[in-house]
Design an enzyme around this catalytic site. Structure first.
Site, PDB file in Angstrom:
ATOM      1  N   THR A 169      38.060  51.513  31.841  1.00 48.67           N
ATOM      2  CA  THR A 169      37.152  52.097  32.819  1.00 48.67           C
ATOM      3  C   THR A 169      37.933  52.924  33.843  1.00 48.67           C
ATOM      4  OG1 THR A 169      35.581  50.275  32.595  1.00 48.67           O
ATOM      5  CG2 THR A 169      35.573  51.433  34.688  1.00 48.67           C
ATOM      6  N   ARG A 197      23.037  47.211  26.742  1.00 46.83           N
ATOM      7  CA  ARG A 197      23.900  46.406  27.609  1.00 46.83           C
ATOM      8  C   ARG A 197      24.346  47.238  28.804  1.00 46.83           C
ATOM      9  NH1 ARG A 197      29.557  46.898  29.454  1.00 46.83           N
ATOM     10  NH2 ARG A 197      30.338  44.794  29.831  1.00 46.83           N
ATOM     11  N   GLY A 199      27.022  47.088  32.137  1.00 46.12           N
ATOM     12  CA  GLY A 199      28.156  46.388  32.727  1.00 46.12           C
ATOM     13  C   GLY A 199      28.146  46.456  34.240  1.00 46.12           C
ATOM     14  N   GLY A 221      37.561  45.912  34.250  1.00 43.73           N
ATOM     15  CA  GLY A 221      37.780  44.657  33.525  1.00 43.73           C
ATOM     16  C   GLY A 221      36.576  44.299  32.677  1.00 43.73           C
ATOM     17  N   VAL A 222      36.363  43.011  32.486  1.00 43.21           N
ATOM     18  CA  VAL A 222      35.221  42.526  31.709  1.00 43.21           C
ATOM     19  C   VAL A 222      33.984  42.585  32.603  1.00 43.21           C
ATOM     20  CG1 VAL A 222      34.250  40.609  30.401  1.00 43.21           C
ATOM     21  CG2 VAL A 222      36.723  41.034  30.348  1.00 43.21           C
TER      22      VAL A 222
END
EC number: 3.5.1.1
Length: 299
Positions: A169, A197, A199, A221-222
């Site tokens: 990202t 989805r 994020g 990150g996640v």
């Protein structure tokens, strides 16, 4: 003090030396683009210019470099916040857009909304002339990676932390000469995500935050972990409590590590005096920073 900081994602960054140098140059150039835009305008212009440059480079998981979802298509998220006005704009699950961060800015400045998603966001992009041919989002390298992660998924070897081996990202935070702060984040999400989805990148308080007199933050990150930890807002609160930008970003990432484990997040931040910091619990994080006449980048 005019300051701009960018990131190109937290993760392993186990890439060739050739790509490493290309990424470093792109980070430096993104900072230069952002600083130039800030001198012409302000903090919002700076973060948009920096992020847009990284989106267009194709080197990161944003813009033309965005990764493929499970259906083989490219869906992008982006968000931006103006610390002076407190307004934010974001887009989620948008397709065929040349610059998701520019579209997010349009949502902030041209509508009464904060987030537009899916077809509605794509329609706005068409009306503003921000669409791009779909072929620009596909490449032989990404096709190869898609085949690789699909095979790993079939063998049961694919999991969310593996996304940081491939995903990066981008984001930027800035303080301009008038003391205004801004933050922006843009991403293509994660490999093999389900269509629809969303994020952290388009969510204020998670993927980004900016507030005059306090600071500006951009996360990587996640996404699910960053959402659940409200990472950027957590760092903002820590900065207000401590007055120490380094302690704020480090403690925010430490919380994520305690709660969700390592290899999950990275964060950049700048405070109201132009002091900046970054922290990450991954092997590496691509980042760049600068002020007029001085630009640096590291992986």
């Amino acid at each position: 003090m005019t300051t701009l900081v960018v990131h190109g994602g937290a993760g392993r960054w186990a890439v060739s030396e050739e790509k490493r140098q290309a990424v470093k140059r792109a980070l430096e150039d993104a900072v230069r683009e952002g600083l130039a835009a800030m001198l012409r305008g302000g903090a919002v212009d700076g973060v948009v210019a920096a992020v847009e440059y990284m989106e267009a480079s194709g080197l990161f998981n944003a813009g033309y470099g965005s990764v493929y979802a499970l259906d083989g298509r490219v869906y992008m998220d982006a968000g931006i916040m103006d610390g002076k006005t407190g307004r934010a704009g974001a887009v989620a699950a948008v397709e065929g857009v040349k610059s998701a961060v520019r579209l997010a800015r349009a949502v902030m400045e041209l509508t009464d909304h904060v987030i537009l998603a899916g077809e509605g966001a794509t329609l706005l992009a068409k009306r503003l002339g921000l669409t791009a041919p779909f072929y620009k989002f596909y490449s032989e390298e990404k096709n190869r990676q898609f085949s690789q992660v699909l095979e790993e998924a079939r063998q049961g070897k694919w999991h969310f932390k593996r996304v940081l081996d491939f995903a990066d990202t981008v984001g930027a935070v800035a303080l301009d000469k008038d003391g205004n702060l801004a933050a922006a984040t843009s991403t293509g999400g994660v490999w093999l995500k389900l269509p629809g989805r969303v994020g952290d990148s388009p969510l204020p308080g998670a993927g980004f935050w900016a507030e005059n007199g306090v600071g500006a933050f951009s996360a990587t990150g996640v996404g699910e972990v960053i959402i659940l930890s409200t990472l950027s807002l957590r760092a903002r609160d820590l900065l207000e409590q401590t007055g120490d930008i380094r302690a704020a970003v480090e403690k925010a990432v430490e919380y994520v590590t305690r709660r969700f484990g390592p290899d999950t997040a990275g964060l950049i931040g700048v405070d109201a005096r132009g002091r900046f910091a970054f922290s990450y619990n991954t092997r590496a994080m691509a980042r760049g920073w600068g002020k007029p006449g001085e630009v640096r980048a590291e992986l």
